[in-house]
Design an enzyme around this catalytic site. Structure first.
Site, PDB file in Angstrom:
ATOM      1  N   ALA A  62       9.603  -9.192  51.943  1.00 44.25           N
ATOM      2  CA  ALA A  62      10.327  -9.479  50.485  1.00 44.25           C
ATOM      3  C   ALA A  62      10.192  -8.144  49.710  1.00 44.25           C
ATOM      4  O   ALA A  62      10.932  -7.648  48.985  1.00 44.25           O
ATOM      5  CB  ALA A  62       9.585 -10.555  49.882  1.00 44.25           C
ATOM      6  N   GLU A  63       8.726  -7.522  49.597  1.00 44.99           N
ATOM      7  CA  GLU A  63       8.496  -6.351  48.656  1.00 44.99           C
ATOM      8  C   GLU A  63       9.116  -5.160  49.052  1.00 44.99           C
ATOM      9  O   GLU A  63       9.525  -4.357  48.243  1.00 44.99           O
ATOM     10  CB  GLU A  63       6.867  -6.090  48.501  1.00 44.99           C
ATOM     11  N   THR A  64       9.593  -4.983  50.528  1.00 42.61           N
ATOM     12  CA  THR A  64      10.164  -3.592  50.881  1.00 42.61           C
ATOM     13  C   THR A  64      11.723  -4.071  50.281  1.00 42.61           C
ATOM     14  O   THR A  64      12.078  -3.072  49.599  1.00 42.61           O
ATOM     15  CB  THR A  64      10.269  -3.918  52.724  1.00 42.61           C
TER      16      THR A  64
END
Length: 143
Positions: A62-64
């Protein structure tokens, strides 16, 4: 109308070595006018001891996607983006195969962006939903 600054190069982004992204097997796969898509294998690198996808691996995917998404919407000569906050709800286990993420901005402000990321399994069923707040920072002067 596209949200991207210029023409995003997923080939360039995927070629980055020596990162968590590479270690987990995360790949950026597609841009649409308003989202960034990627995938991650569910294997020995991303499973928890119970044999299913580790929640931390889902958060890393998700953060990527949010990080690359925000980065690809700003002028890289003037700005860079970093994560400020992320949350996630894990709603379905996955034991093997791939999970697929799609990140879309909820807001793209001058100094912050908020992205929603939905992660699904191969059947399209929701595995995780996440929201990530990104800081948009000015690059320091080179002088």
């Amino acid at each position: 109308m596209s949200i991207w600054f210029g023409e995003p190069s997923l080939e360039w982004a995927n070629a980055r070595d020596d990162t968590l992204i590479r270690t987990l097997g995360i790949e950026l796969t597609e841009t649409t006018d308003g989202s960034l898509k990627g995938r991650m294998p569910v294997d020995h690198r991303t499973r928890q001891p119970g044999g299913v996808l580790h929640g931390g691996a889902s958060v890393a995917l998700a953060e990527t996607l949010a990080s690359w998404g925000s980065t690809l919407t700003v002028d890289p000569a003037k700005f860079y983006c970093v994560g400020m906050e992320i949350n996630a709800n894990h709603v379905r286990p996955v034991a093997e195969g791939w999970v697929y993420g799609e990140a879309s901005p909820l807001t793209r402000g001058r100094t912050t962006q908020v992205w929603e990321i939905k992660i699904t399994d191969a059947a399209g069923k929701l595995v995780c939903v996440s929201r990530c707040t990104m800081a948009v920072l000015a690059k320091p002067s080179e002088y």
